[in-house]
Design a protein around this motif. Structure first.
Motif, PDB file in Angstrom:
ATOM      1  N   TYR A   1     -65.813 -35.141  -1.239  1.00  0.00           N
ATOM      2  CA  TYR A   1     -65.025 -35.002  -2.466  1.00  0.00           C
ATOM      3  C   TYR A   1     -65.413 -36.076  -3.476  1.00  0.00           C
ATOM      4  O   TYR A   1     -65.581 -35.794  -4.680  1.00  0.00           O
ATOM      5  CB  TYR A   1     -63.528 -35.080  -2.165  1.00  0.00           C
ATOM      6  CG  TYR A   1     -62.684 -35.180  -3.416  1.00  0.00           C
ATOM      7  CD1 TYR A   1     -62.543 -34.086  -4.257  1.00  0.00           C
ATOM      8  CD2 TYR A   1     -62.060 -36.381  -3.763  1.00  0.00           C
ATOM      9  CE1 TYR A   1     -61.788 -34.177  -5.426  1.00  0.00           C
ATOM     10  CE2 TYR A   1     -61.294 -36.479  -4.915  1.00  0.00           C
ATOM     11  CZ  TYR A   1     -61.158 -35.375  -5.739  1.00  0.00           C
ATOM     12  OH  TYR A   1     -60.430 -35.473  -6.906  1.00  0.00           O
ATOM     13  N   ASN A   2     -65.587 -37.304  -3.006  1.00  0.00           N
ATOM     14  CA  ASN A   2     -65.970 -38.377  -3.929  1.00  0.00           C
ATOM     15  C   ASN A   2     -67.346 -38.092  -4.564  1.00  0.00           C
ATOM     16  O   ASN A   2     -67.556 -38.351  -5.757  1.00  0.00           O
ATOM     17  CB  ASN A   2     -65.996 -39.721  -3.192  1.00  0.00           C
ATOM     18  CG  ASN A   2     -64.589 -40.195  -2.799  1.00  0.00           C
ATOM     19  OD1 ASN A   2     -63.610 -39.826  -3.458  1.00  0.00           O
ATOM     20  ND2 ASN A   2     -64.495 -40.980  -1.747  1.00  0.00           N
ATOM     21  N   ARG A   3     -68.267 -37.562  -3.755  1.00  0.00           N
ATOM     22  CA  ARG A   3     -69.601 -37.245  -4.284  1.00  0.00           C
ATOM     23  C   ARG A   3     -69.536 -36.137  -5.321  1.00  0.00           C
ATOM     24  O   ARG A   3     -70.126 -36.229  -6.397  1.00  0.00           O
ATOM     25  CB  ARG A   3     -70.530 -36.847  -3.135  1.00  0.00           C
ATOM     26  CG  ARG A   3     -72.002 -36.674  -3.548  1.00  0.00           C
ATOM     27  CD  ARG A   3     -72.861 -36.480  -2.327  1.00  0.00           C
ATOM     28  NE  ARG A   3     -72.559 -35.217  -1.690  1.00  0.00           N
ATOM     29  CZ  ARG A   3     -73.125 -34.050  -2.040  1.00  0.00           C
ATOM     30  NH1 ARG A   3     -73.987 -33.998  -3.039  1.00  0.00           N
ATOM     31  NH2 ARG A   3     -72.808 -32.940  -1.420  1.00  0.00           N
ATOM     32  N   GLN A   4     -68.810 -35.065  -5.022  1.00  0.00           N
ATOM     33  CA  GLN A   4     -68.699 -33.948  -5.961  1.00  0.00           C
ATOM     34  C   GLN A   4     -67.956 -34.366  -7.228  1.00  0.00           C
ATOM     35  O   GLN A   4     -68.300 -33.914  -8.342  1.00  0.00           O
ATOM     36  CB  GLN A   4     -67.986 -32.772  -5.292  1.00  0.00           C
ATOM     37  CG  GLN A   4     -68.777 -32.113  -4.196  1.00  0.00           C
ATOM     38  CD  GLN A   4     -70.044 -31.445  -4.711  1.00  0.00           C
ATOM     39  OE1 GLN A   4     -70.129 -31.016  -5.890  1.00  0.00           O
ATOM     40  NE2 GLN A   4     -71.067 -31.379  -3.855  1.00  0.00           N
ATOM     41  N   ALA A   5     -66.945 -35.203  -7.061  1.00  0.00           N
ATOM     42  CA  ALA A   5     -66.205 -35.654  -8.251  1.00  0.00           C
ATOM     43  C   ALA A   5     -67.094 -36.480  -9.164  1.00  0.00           C
ATOM     44  O   ALA A   5     -67.038 -36.347 -10.404  1.00  0.00           O
ATOM     45  CB  ALA A   5     -64.985 -36.465  -7.817  1.00  0.00           C
ATOM     46  N   THR A   6     -67.971 -37.315  -8.595  1.00  0.00           N
ATOM     47  CA  THR A   6     -68.881 -38.126  -9.408  1.00  0.00           C
ATOM     48  C   THR A   6     -69.909 -37.251 -10.120  1.00  0.00           C
ATOM     49  O   THR A   6     -70.194 -37.423 -11.322  1.00  0.00           O
ATOM     50  CB  THR A   6     -69.590 -39.156  -8.514  1.00  0.00           C
ATOM     51  OG1 THR A   6     -68.608 -39.983  -7.876  1.00  0.00           O
ATOM     52  CG2 THR A   6     -70.523 -40.031  -9.341  1.00  0.00           C
ATOM     53  N   LEU A   7     -70.458 -36.275  -9.376  1.00  0.00           N
ATOM     54  CA  LEU A   7     -71.440 -35.368  -9.986  1.00  0.00           C
ATOM     55  C   LEU A   7     -70.790 -34.513 -11.065  1.00  0.00           C
ATOM     56  O   LEU A   7     -71.428 -34.174 -12.088  1.00  0.00           O
ATOM     57  CB  LEU A   7     -72.069 -34.477  -8.913  1.00  0.00           C
ATOM     58  CG  LEU A   7     -72.961 -35.203  -7.889  1.00  0.00           C
ATOM     59  CD1 LEU A   7     -73.419 -34.232  -6.807  1.00  0.00           C
ATOM     60  CD2 LEU A   7     -74.172 -35.822  -8.591  1.00  0.00           C
TER      61      LEU A   7
END
Length: 407
Positions: free
Chosen positions: A130-136
């Protein structure tokens, strides 16, 4: 011949005179022996009425009841593996009493722990995605749909952890149910199941019961008027019914003399039973020696406010007749008189006299069977052995005996 006749006549006259003289002497002796001598007056012991302050009491009958009594049940299914007490034993709070087969519940606990570990790993992975997708998504390198999907996976992972934690808690609880311990200090009844029996199958199984007998309750019923008397006694001391814990209660068993057990009022019902006109009252007593057990029939005494200057006479000195209760007294001429009296409560060996007696009266306490109204007697002051111990005083300090009034 004539001379002999005269001689015989003189002889007869002499013997007749002697016989008359002897008869007179005999009659004189009989009169002295038959002189009536009256018997001496009967000896009795007398005492003046005791005059002192007393505390009247209300008397009731009641029943003892356990302060706590519960059934010990098997809440989980399994074979009973141990019984750790002796039937009828006194146990302490927390003592283990029964043990149910634990291996199944230990395995369930281990499985729950493993499930929690797995759920926590998934939670970590979902949180990272989730953190990765939110950053992207913020950099426009990932669509909003991918961000939302990652958020949903994280929420599911968090819920999975919470579910695993709950399952672990349930597994711990079920494992704890395999040990049946004493919930409080008390006496445990005989066991109702044996080692090796299957318990808790389909429904809770009663293994035994435990009863707490220290302290112990005593329940009894009082009338509305008696409650008002208790309330009045409290009011004299500046208290109300909310201070019922200050009211002492004395208990006696049917085989005991007096009321050797002391407690305090604990509860008064807030409403009168309309069918009986009474209220239920409860007392709480310490019972460390276990002299009282639940279900006993007991005598109950509740003291009320003190009453000063009450006349008391030994109960053994009171007789009962058709006219009522009476005592025998001795007047200034040492003549017995019968006085009808009105009596009250028994205070130890003394009876309260409400009316019919004066403090200066000399009451016959022993030798009553030798005294009759109108007869003269020889009154003697009563000694310590003739009188019961006065209420509130030791037996070695009897009241002063009555003395004869000055002529």
């Amino acid at each position: 011949m004539r001379r002999d006749h005269r001689a015989r006549s003189r002889t007869r006259r002499v013997w007749a005179a002697i016989a008359l003289a002897g008869t007179g002497l005999w009659l004189s002796g009989c009169e002295e022996k038959n002189t009536y001598v009256p018997p001496p007056p009967a000896r009795v012991t007398v005492a003046a009425p005791l005059q002192q302050s007393i505390v009247p009491a209300l008397a009731f009958t009641g029943n003892t009841a356990a302060i706590n009594a519960v059934d010990l049940v098997a809440r989980v299914e399994g074979f009973l593996t141990a019984i750790d007490y002796t039937d009828g034993a006194l146990v302490k709070k927390g003592d283990r009493l029964f043990l149910i087969q634990q291996n199944t519940y230990i395995a369930n606990l281990d499985a729950a722990k493993a499930s929690l570990t797995s759920a926590q790993a998934q939670q970590v992975n979902a949180a990272g995605e989730y953190n990765r997708q939110a950053t992207l998504g913020k950099q426009d390198f990932s669509s909003q749909a991918n961000v939302d999907k990652a958020k949903a996976n994280l929420d599911m992972a968090n819920a999975g952890v919470q579910s695993a934690e709950a399952n672990l808690e349930i597994a711990n609880i079920n494992l704890g149910y395999t040990t049946v311990s004493a919930p409080f200090d008390g006496i445990v009844t005989r066991h109702l199941v044996d080692v090796g029996e299957l318990v808790g199958h389909g429904a809770p199984t009663t293994l035994a019961s435990i009863v707490q007998v220290d302290p112990i309750y005593v329940y009894f019923t009082v009338s509305e008027q008696q409650v008002l008397r208790i309330k009045e006694a409290l009011a004299k001391g500046g208290q109300t019914l909310s201070d019922i814990g200050a009211v002492p209660v004395f208990i006696g068993l049917q085989t005991e003399e007096g009321y050797p057990h002391e407690g305090r009022l604990d509860y008064i019902s807030p409403e009168v039973d309309p069918s009986t006109g009474t209220l239920q009252v409860r007392a709480l007593l310490k019972n460390a020696d276990h002299a009282l057990m639940p279900g006993l029939f007991v005598r109950v005494k509740v003291p009320t406010r003190p009453v000063p200057d009450v006349l008391l006479v030994p109960d053994i000195a009171i007789g009962r007749a058709q006219q009522g209760s009476y005592v025998l007294t001795v007047n200034v001429d040492n003549v017995v008189e019968q006085k009808i009296i009105s009596t009250g409560d028994l205070q130890g060996g003394y009876r309260v006299v409400r009316s019919g007696l004066a403090p200066s009266d000399r009451v016959i306490v022993t030798g009553i069977q030798r005294a009759a109204p109108g007869a003269k007697v020889d009154p003697q002051p009563a000694g310590p052995d003739d009188l019961p111990a006065p209420p509130g005083r030791p037996a070695a300090q009897p009241p002063a005996p009555a003395t004869s009034p000055a002529p």
